[in-house]
Design an enzyme around this catalytic site. Structure first.
Site, PDB file in Angstrom:
ATOM      1  N   ASP A 340       0.806  -1.221   0.000  1.00  0.00           N
ATOM      2  CA  ASP A 340       0.000   0.000   0.000  1.00  0.00           C
ATOM      3  C   ASP A 340       0.841   1.274   0.000  1.00  0.00           C
ATOM      4  OD1 ASP A 340       0.751  -0.959   2.571  1.00  0.00           O
ATOM      5  OD2 ASP A 340      -0.589   0.481   3.517  1.00  0.00           O
ATOM      6  N   GLU A 341       0.201   2.318  -0.459  1.00  0.00           N
ATOM      7  CA  GLU A 341       0.646   3.707  -0.299  1.00  0.00           C
ATOM      8  C   GLU A 341       2.107   3.970  -0.679  1.00  0.00           C
ATOM      9  OE1 GLU A 341      -2.194   5.289   3.232  1.00  0.00           O
ATOM     10  OE2 GLU A 341      -0.677   3.883   3.889  1.00  0.00           O
TER      11      GLU A 341
HETATM   12  C1  TNX Z   1      -4.122   3.656   5.834  1.00  0.00           C
HETATM   13  S1  TNX Z   1      -4.900   2.044   3.449  1.00  0.00           S
HETATM   14  C2  TNX Z   1      -3.202   2.653   5.969  1.00  0.00           C
HETATM   15  C3  TNX Z   1      -2.451   2.525   7.224  1.00  0.00           C
HETATM   16  C4  TNX Z   1      -2.779   3.594   8.208  1.00  0.00           C
HETATM   17  C5  TNX Z   1      -4.240   3.933   8.149  1.00  0.00           C
HETATM   18  C6  TNX Z   1      -4.666   4.975   9.119  1.00  0.00           C
HETATM   19  C7  TNX Z   1      -3.761   1.182   4.105  1.00  0.00           C
HETATM   20  C8  TNX Z   1      -3.604  -0.141   3.574  1.00  0.00           C
HETATM   21  N1  TNX Z   1      -2.973   1.659   5.075  1.00  0.00           N
HETATM   22  O1  TNX Z   1      -1.082   2.485   6.962  1.00  0.00           O
HETATM   23  O2  TNX Z   1      -2.432   3.144   9.453  1.00  0.00           O
HETATM   24  O3  TNX Z   1      -4.565   4.374   6.874  1.00  0.00           O
HETATM   25  O4  TNX Z   1      -6.044   5.179   9.075  1.00  0.00           O
END
Ligand code: TNX
Length: 530
Positions: A340-341
């Site tokens: 992710d991200e």
């Molecule tokens: C999104 S979306 C994250 C986490 C964070 C969270 C906080 C995703 C897979 N990851 O790394 O902790 O938001 O709301």
């Protein structure tokens, strides 16, 4: 008057013929008394009126195939202060347990049939998993005091009924982020016990992130020597050993719960970058060093600011070692690789290689939805959180859409120490309950608690409960959704959660009072492994 007459007619009708896909409690007292409040709601339920009073002497009779389920029922009856005798055979007791493989086509692997009549209780399934779930339904028909070993003032009587039950979805999940704040074996096992009561069957552990590395990797000891000592501000640090990971999985498996370990890559990996500097690019171009620079550890809340140096072939040796070791100690079929991200021109190549490594180790890869932009194989499972990714393959999906399932968000608007980036007003019980998916690829649902802002067990309980019960309901039950009806059933679970010492959120949707008895952290099956 008219109303009362009408109710009597309806009630007698239900009592006479039974009701299938039953209606639940109303404010009418009589009806409440005979209402069944099992969650998740069974597929079909017929009430026959009247109760079966449990006698002083009870015998649990089980056929040979059901031998491994018998101790679970025995434990339940012991908690209810009924000391059952055990007997191997067919229909030889007032409690009869049978595994009958021929029921498979009718009930599937997880379904069961429960009959309570004036002769006693009969529970049948095609598998011991189904019997386990049937026993959980019986447990919910018993007084909640049994959870904390309290004396039961009244004689126990169970409503005469017929239940035929089976889940809609195979993935009924919960996720704990143990990386930002560490929660160890004891909490995890407690969570497993609580999940089992509601027939949840998948526990995803988010084991690594920028703030901590929580699983021992023997070939890379510095991951936990360094990453095990860090956490977000004011939170616990620590890690689980491989031995503990195995014990957790065995405890879970006995309860029909499969654990899915996640190593989040190639982003969210700062602790590994501190522990093994060779994973970084020259001059640390893989890290936004304004956020943090090795060897400094990180305990704040930013995401998406570091990654493995994707142009270095050596990182794949690292990934192979970690996933190889993890695969060896993982009992379930899945490894979660995160994904992710993060943005990088080599991101997709990384996901493809990481999936190949997972496969070489005999496991199936799961990733957060972004990963499915890569050329993943058809067995890859996408865990969706915002639903914005178009996957390259027609693959199976776990729904964790943040507006319904991110339980780091407030139970209500403005709750302290909660996130609200996905949904400003928080994620209410209704938001969970109203989630519907028509997609045939959906395996089921999973609700994560991210723990940047959740630093104690009490806070973690508060984020999970009661919302996790709504996840259980929508993952299992196929019935038409009726939120007020669900709330009425859920309301009656307050005493059981209390008895189990859960620091649940006293939801205004339910009129619950804060649990002041959190000291008695118990339940019927705490520590129990037959
Ligand atoms: C999104 S979306 C994250 C986490 C964070 C969270 C906080 C995703 C897979 N990851 O790394 O902790 O938001 O709301």
């Amino acid at each position: 008057m008219k109303h009362t007459l009408f109710s009597i007619v309806i009630l007698s009708f239900l009592t006479l013929v039974g009701c299938s896909g039953y209606k639940s409690s109303t404010s009418n007292k009589e009806q409440t008394a005979s209402t069944i409040n099992i969650i998740p709601q069974p597929k079909t339920l017929n009430l026959f009126g009247g109760k079966y009073k449990l006698p002083k002497i009870n015998t649990i009779c089980y056929n040979s195939e059901a031998a491994s389920s018998a101790p679970w029922l025995q434990r339940l009856l012991e908690a209810a202060k009924l000391q059952p005798k055990m007997e191997n055979g067919a229909n030889c007791g007032n409690w009869n347990l049978s595994v009958l493989p021929e029921l498979l086509s009718q009930l599937g692997e997880e379904g069961y049939i429960l009959d309570i009549t004036s002769q006693g209780i009969s529970l049948k399934s095609a598998s011991n998993t189904g019997l386990f779930y049937g026993i959980q339904s019986i447990r919910q028909l018993m007084p909640s005091e049994i959870e904390s070993n309290q004396r039961i003032s009244k004689k126990i009587a169970l409503p005469k009924l017929h239940i035929e039950d089976a889940p809609k979805y195979s993935w009924r999940g919960s996720m704990i982020d143990v990386a930002r704040s560490f929660f160890g074996k004891e909490y995890i096992m407690k969570h497993i016990d609580r999940m089992a009561l509601y027939k949840l069957n998948r526990l995803h552990l988010h084991l690594t992130d920028d703030q901590g590395w929580r699983i021992e990797i023997k070939s890379k000891p510095k991951l936990t020597e360094i990453g095990g000592k860090s956490a977000v501000v004011n939170a616990q640090s620590g890690f689980i050993t491989q031995q503990e990971f195995i014990e957790i999985q065995e405890y879970a498996l006995a309860r029909n719960i499969i654990v899915i370990p996640e190593i989040d890559m190639p982003g969210h990996i700062y602790t590994a970058l501190v522990a093994y500097p060779e994973l970084n690019c020259e001059e640390l171009t893989n890290i936004n060093t304004e956020v943090a620079t090795p060897p400094q550890l990180y305990s704040e809340y930013q995401v998406g600011w570091n990654k493995l140096c994707l142009e270095k072939p050596e990182i794949y040796d690292f990934v192979s070692e970690i996933l190889g070791e993890l695969a060896k100690i993982t009992k379930g079929p899945w490894l979660h690789i995160g994904g992710d991200e993060i943005e990088d021109p080599l991101y997709e190549e990384f996901i493809e290689k990481a999936e190949a490594i997972v496969k070489q180790n005999g496991k199936v890869a799961i990733g957060w939805e972004e990963a499915t932009k890569a050329n993943i194989s058809s067995s890859f499972i996408s865990q969706r959180w915002n639903g914005e990714t178009t996957s390259t393959a027609n693959i199976k999906i776990i729904e964790s859409i943040c507006s319904s399932f991110y339980f780091d968000h407030g139970n209500v608007i403005g709750q302290e120490n909660t996130n609200n980036w996905c949904k400003k007003t928080g994620v209410s019980l209704k938001d969970v309950y109203s989630f519907v998916s028509e997609d045939a690829n959906v395996l089921g649902f999973e609700a994560p608690v991210w723990t940047e802002l959740v630093t104690t067990e009490a806070m973690l309980d508060n984020r999970f409960w009661p919302r996790t019960i709504a996840v259980a309901e929508i993952s299992w039950s196929d019935s038409k959704r009726d939120f007020p009806e669900f709330l009425n059933r859920l309301k009656t679970h307050e005493s059981r959660l209390k008895s189990m010492g859960i620091n649940y959120f006293a939801s205004p949707e339910l009129d619950w009072k804060e649990n002041k008895e959190v000291y008695s952290q118990n339940n019927v099956y705490k520590g129990f492994t037959p």
